[in-house]
Motif scaffolding. Structure first.
Motif, PDB file in Angstrom:
ATOM      1  N   GLY A 245      32.033  30.662  44.709  1.00 50.65           N
ATOM      2  CA  GLY A 245      32.437  29.595  45.613  1.00 50.65           C
ATOM      3  C   GLY A 245      33.639  28.832  45.112  1.00 50.65           C
ATOM      4  O   GLY A 245      34.031  27.815  45.708  1.00 50.65           O
ATOM      5  N   TRP A 246      34.284  29.302  44.025  1.00 55.48           N
ATOM      6  CA  TRP A 246      35.489  28.643  43.504  1.00 55.48           C
ATOM      7  C   TRP A 246      36.679  28.951  44.414  1.00 55.48           C
ATOM      8  O   TRP A 246      36.631  29.862  45.249  1.00 55.48           O
ATOM      9  N   THR A 247      37.750  28.192  44.219  1.00 51.62           N
ATOM     10  CA  THR A 247      38.991  28.513  44.907  1.00 51.62           C
ATOM     11  C   THR A 247      39.601  29.762  44.281  1.00 51.62           C
ATOM     12  O   THR A 247      39.281  30.123  43.137  1.00 51.62           O
ATOM     13  N   LEU A 248      40.507  30.413  45.004  1.00 54.77           N
ATOM     14  CA  LEU A 248      41.161  31.605  44.472  1.00 54.77           C
ATOM     15  C   LEU A 248      41.961  31.259  43.215  1.00 54.77           C
ATOM     16  O   LEU A 248      42.003  32.045  42.255  1.00 54.77           O
ATOM     17  N   THR A 249      42.565  30.072  43.199  1.00 53.23           N
ATOM     18  CA  THR A 249      43.324  29.652  42.011  1.00 53.23           C
ATOM     19  C   THR A 249      42.406  29.548  40.803  1.00 53.23           C
ATOM     20  O   THR A 249      42.737  30.017  39.705  1.00 53.23           O
ATOM     21  N   ASP A 250      41.234  28.942  40.982  1.00 54.84           N
ATOM     22  CA  ASP A 250      40.284  28.810  39.880  1.00 54.84           C
ATOM     23  C   ASP A 250      39.791  30.177  39.407  1.00 54.84           C
ATOM     24  O   ASP A 250      39.611  30.403  38.203  1.00 54.84           O
ATOM     25  N   VAL A 251      39.558  31.076  40.349  1.00 48.55           N
ATOM     26  CA  VAL A 251      39.120  32.431  39.993  1.00 48.55           C
ATOM     27  C   VAL A 251      40.186  33.123  39.152  1.00 48.55           C
ATOM     28  O   VAL A 251      39.880  33.735  38.111  1.00 48.55           O
ATOM     29  N   ARG A 252      41.426  33.031  39.566  1.00 48.18           N
ATOM     30  CA  ARG A 252      42.500  33.709  38.839  1.00 48.18           C
ATOM     31  C   ARG A 252      42.692  33.117  37.443  1.00 48.18           C
ATOM     32  O   ARG A 252      42.943  33.854  36.474  1.00 48.18           O
ATOM     33  N   LYS A 253      42.553  31.814  37.305  1.00 44.28           N
ATOM     34  CA  LYS A 253      42.666  31.195  35.989  1.00 44.28           C
ATOM     35  C   LYS A 253      41.524  31.641  35.076  1.00 44.28           C
ATOM     36  O   LYS A 253      41.738  31.916  33.890  1.00 44.28           O
ATOM     37  N   ALA A 254      40.325  31.705  35.631  1.00 40.58           N
ATOM     38  CA  ALA A 254      39.177  32.128  34.830  1.00 40.58           C
ATOM     39  C   ALA A 254      39.334  33.584  34.383  1.00 40.58           C
ATOM     40  O   ALA A 254      39.061  33.924  33.222  1.00 40.58           O
ATOM     41  N   LEU A 255      39.778  34.439  35.291  1.00 36.04           N
ATOM     42  CA  LEU A 255      39.976  35.846  34.935  1.00 36.04           C
ATOM     43  C   LEU A 255      41.084  35.995  33.903  1.00 36.04           C
ATOM     44  O   LEU A 255      40.971  36.802  32.966  1.00 36.04           O
ATOM     45  N   ALA A 256      42.147  35.220  34.047  1.00 34.64           N
ATOM     46  CA  ALA A 256      43.236  35.284  33.073  1.00 34.64           C
ATOM     47  C   ALA A 256      42.744  34.891  31.683  1.00 34.64           C
ATOM     48  O   ALA A 256      43.167  35.469  30.671  1.00 34.64           O
ATOM     49  N   ALA A 257      41.848  33.917  31.626  1.00 37.81           N
ATOM     50  CA  ALA A 257      41.293  33.489  30.340  1.00 37.81           C
ATOM     51  C   ALA A 257      40.429  34.579  29.717  1.00 37.81           C
ATOM     52  O   ALA A 257      40.359  34.719  28.493  1.00 37.81           O
ATOM     53  N   VAL A 258      39.751  35.364  30.556  1.00 37.10           N
ATOM     54  CA  VAL A 258      38.900  36.453  30.061  1.00 37.10           C
ATOM     55  C   VAL A 258      39.732  37.653  29.633  1.00 37.10           C
ATOM     56  O   VAL A 258      39.412  38.345  28.664  1.00 37.10           O
ATOM     57  N   GLY A 259      40.834  37.920  30.344  1.00 35.01           N
ATOM     58  CA  GLY A 259      41.683  39.068  30.046  1.00 35.01           C
ATOM     59  C   GLY A 259      41.023  40.393  30.369  1.00 35.01           C
ATOM     60  O   GLY A 259      40.928  41.280  29.509  1.00 35.01           O
ATOM     61  N   PRO A 260      40.541  40.582  31.616  1.00 32.68           N
ATOM     62  CA  PRO A 260      39.807  41.812  31.956  1.00 32.68           C
ATOM     63  C   PRO A 260      40.721  43.031  31.988  1.00 32.68           C
ATOM     64  O   PRO A 260      41.945  42.919  32.093  1.00 32.68           O
ATOM     65  N   ASP A 261      40.100  44.199  31.885  1.00 30.19           N
ATOM     66  CA  ASP A 261      40.816  45.461  32.083  1.00 30.19           C
ATOM     67  C   ASP A 261      40.736  45.838  33.556  1.00 30.19           C
ATOM     68  O   ASP A 261      39.769  45.517  34.246  1.00 30.19           O
ATOM     69  N   GLN A 262      41.751  46.546  34.011  1.00 36.41           N
ATOM     70  CA  GLN A 262      41.772  47.015  35.392  1.00 36.41           C
ATOM     71  C   GLN A 262      41.362  48.479  35.423  1.00 36.41           C
ATOM     72  O   GLN A 262      41.721  49.269  34.537  1.00 36.41           O
ATOM     73  N   VAL A 263      40.572  48.838  36.440  1.00 37.46           N
ATOM     74  CA  VAL A 263      40.113  50.220  36.582  1.00 37.46           C
ATOM     75  C   VAL A 263      40.343  50.678  38.017  1.00 37.46           C
ATOM     76  O   VAL A 263      40.549  49.860  38.917  1.00 37.46           O
ATOM     77  N   LEU A 264      40.290  51.987  38.185  1.00 40.50           N
ATOM     78  CA  LEU A 264      40.409  52.580  39.516  1.00 40.50           C
ATOM     79  C   LEU A 264      39.027  53.014  39.982  1.00 40.50           C
ATOM     80  O   LEU A 264      38.269  53.619  39.225  1.00 40.50           O
ATOM     81  N   LEU A 265      38.709  52.678  41.220  1.00 41.73           N
ATOM     82  CA  LEU A 265      37.450  53.124  41.818  1.00 41.73           C
ATOM     83  C   LEU A 265      37.693  54.404  42.607  1.00 41.73           C
ATOM     84  O   LEU A 265      38.830  54.677  43.030  1.00 41.73           O
ATOM     85  N   ASP A 266      36.634  55.169  42.848  1.00 36.93           N
ATOM     86  CA  ASP A 266      36.847  56.421  43.569  1.00 36.93           C
ATOM     87  C   ASP A 266      37.072  56.210  45.057  1.00 36.93           C
ATOM     88  O   ASP A 266      37.277  57.175  45.806  1.00 36.93           O
ATOM     89  N   THR A 267      37.070  54.950  45.485  1.00 37.82           N
ATOM     90  CA  THR A 267      37.478  54.629  46.851  1.00 37.82           C
ATOM     91  C   THR A 267      38.991  54.501  46.959  1.00 37.82           C
ATOM     92  O   THR A 267      39.526  54.330  48.057  1.00 37.82           O
ATOM     93  N   GLY A 268      39.687  54.555  45.797  1.00 37.34           N
ATOM     94  CA  GLY A 268      41.136  54.412  45.776  1.00 37.34           C
ATOM     95  C   GLY A 268      41.613  53.010  45.512  1.00 37.34           C
ATOM     96  O   GLY A 268      42.816  52.778  45.384  1.00 37.34           O
ATOM     97  N   THR A 269      40.706  52.043  45.425  1.00 39.73           N
ATOM     98  CA  THR A 269      41.071  50.657  45.151  1.00 39.73           C
ATOM     99  C   THR A 269      40.919  50.363  43.659  1.00 39.73           C
ATOM    100  O   THR A 269      40.331  51.145  42.907  1.00 39.73           O
ATOM    101  N   THR A 270      41.446  49.220  43.238  1.00 40.77           N
ATOM    102  CA  THR A 270      41.346  48.811  41.844  1.00 40.77           C
ATOM    103  C   THR A 270      40.381  47.641  41.715  1.00 40.77           C
ATOM    104  O   THR A 270      40.113  46.922  42.680  1.00 40.77           O
ATOM    105  N   ALA A 271      39.863  47.462  40.508  1.00 35.95           N
ATOM    106  CA  ALA A 271      38.915  46.386  40.240  1.00 35.95           C
ATOM    107  C   ALA A 271      38.994  46.019  38.770  1.00 35.95           C
ATOM    108  O   ALA A 271      39.698  46.663  37.991  1.00 35.95           O
ATOM    109  N   PHE A 272      38.263  44.959  38.392  1.00 38.32           N
ATOM    110  CA  PHE A 272      38.283  44.473  37.020  1.00 38.32           C
ATOM    111  C   PHE A 272      36.950  44.746  36.325  1.00 38.32           C
ATOM    112  O   PHE A 272      35.878  44.731  36.948  1.00 38.32           O
ATOM    113  N   VAL A 273      37.032  44.960  35.012  1.00 38.29           N
ATOM    114  CA  VAL A 273      35.853  45.026  34.146  1.00 38.29           C
ATOM    115  C   VAL A 273      36.131  44.155  32.926  1.00 38.29           C
ATOM    116  O   VAL A 273      37.267  43.734  32.683  1.00 38.29           O
TER     117      VAL A 273
END
Length: 391
Positions: A245-273
């Motif tokens: 329920g956070w804002t998109l800005t808050d989500v992006r800041k939190a993810l940046a602090a975590v430093g996730p890796d990006q992966v490819l899904l077999d649907t052709g889209t990308t996601a974070f781990v």
């Protein structure tokens, strides 16, 4: 040359769900806090949901084990938090949930109540509210755990009524007790204690408690995002935004602090781990689960396509998007279940997972029935399939 992203397949996502959400028998938790931490937070709007979600993830123990965690050890606590919804989290995680999410909700709740008091025109203001809150806490200190109605009887201020929307179409008179109690709970100054009835009851008593220790907001959000990625990754910004329920800005800041890796899904889209969490997930043993409505494994993502056939949504969700009781086989939803008034657990498959699945689901339904015993469960949010099965 562009960097090739690690691939995580739909099958591997289902393997992760079985292991990390503690649903495969070999992965089940030894304690209630471990069961909650496995999914970050257990949905607690419906009292029975909390117990049934914990049950599905525990290796042993009946309802009394969860009651012990909630009311004696206080190792599991309920907080109004993500999506302005009631969740239960481990005591260790509670300060981070409080700082990352619950504090902002409490501030908004207080502002809204003060606005209603001002518009009501009886002269009730912030000073009056502070006195009412103080009187409620004094009553709990003096009398011990009390329900909302008992607390209102002991505190005259809580018996006051105000008019919401005076002069408008939606004008209505309402008591202040529920709002003041909700505010005290949101502030962390009271918590829910044992209900008047059984573990399925939501008529809680309240006890005075101390607010959670402050954690810097950015640090708290990063910790929530880190834990969420471990439990729900691979996932997207949109998934985390929906879940918190956070804002998109808050989500992006939190993810940046975590430093996730990006992966490819077999649907052709990308996601974070989580950082470094790109390896293949071994398949757990075959597993079946009967999960309650609003269970985190069904509500953890905005996009649930990897475990839910879109054709099943009309039967399993209510009009507001709340998932009902579900039947799982090896990381995907294959049907729904319900409890009839005589206590029988009944279920229906929405596709054909095979004979081994049906045998495992039957065994899990029997395990659930034995655990529930004489209790009767009616989901707060009724779905079409659940209603059909009960009827």
């Amino acid at each position: 040359m562009s960097r090739r992203l690690p691939l995580i397949t739909t099958a591997e996502r289902r393997h992760r769900l079985g292991r990390r959400h503690r649903l495969a028998p070999s992965a089940r938790a030894a304690t209630v806090p471990q069961a909650a931490d496995a999914v970050v937070a257990l949905h607690a709007t419906d009292a029975a949901t909390l117990f049934l979600s914990a049950r599905a993830r525990l290796s042993a123990g009946g309802p009394e084990a969860i009651e012990q965690a909630l009311y004696e050890d206080v190792s599991l606590v309920r907080l109004l938090s993500m999506r302005n919804t009631l969740f239960a989290v481990s005591r260790d995680l509670a300060p981070h949930v409080d700082s990352s999410t619950a504090r902002a909700i409490a501030t908004k709740e207080r502002r809204a109540l003060l606005k209603h008091l001002e518009e009501d025109g009886q002269g009730l203001d912030a000073a009056w509210l502070a006195q009412a809150e103080s009187a409620a806490l004094d009553a709990l200190d003096r009398d011990g755990p009390r329900t909302g109605s008992q607390l209102s009887s002991a505190v005259p201020a809580l018996r006051r009524k105000i008019t919401i929307g005076r002069g408008k179409k939606y004008e209505a008179q309402t008591g202040v007790a529920t709002r003041v109690i909700r505010l005290l709970a949101a502030d962390g100054r009271i918590r829910r204690d044992r209900p008047r009835g059984s573990w399925t009851s939501s008529q809680f008593r309240w006890v005075h408690t101390e607010p959670w220790p402050a954690v810097p907001v950015a640090e708290a959000r990063a910790e929530i995002a880190r834990r969420w990625l471990h439990s729900y990754g691979p996932a997207t910004e949109a998934d985390l935004k929906w879940w918190t329920g956070w804002t998109l800005t808050d989500v992006r800041k939190a993810l940046a602090a975590v430093g996730p890796d990006q992966v490819l899904l077999d649907t052709g889209t990308t996601a974070f781990v989580s950082p470094g969490d790109t390896g293949a997930e071994p398949a757990p043993e075959p597993w079946a689960a009967l999960l309650p409505g609003l269970d985190p494994s069904g509500m953890g993502w905005a996009d649930r396509g990897f475990h839910l056939d879109p054709a099943h949504r009309p039967a399993l969700f209510d009009y507001a998007g709340n998932i009902g009781p579900t039947v799982w086989w090896n990381g995907r939803i294959v049907g729904g279940w319900a409890q009839r008034t005589d206590g029988e657990i009944v279920w229906r498959l929405l596709d054909s997972p095979g004979r081994a699945a049906e045998e495992a689901i039957t065994a899990e339904a029997e395990r659930l029935a034995a655990w529930v015993g004489d209790a009767r469960i009616t989901p707060r949010f009724r779905t079409p399939l659940e209603r059909e099965l009960v009827a």
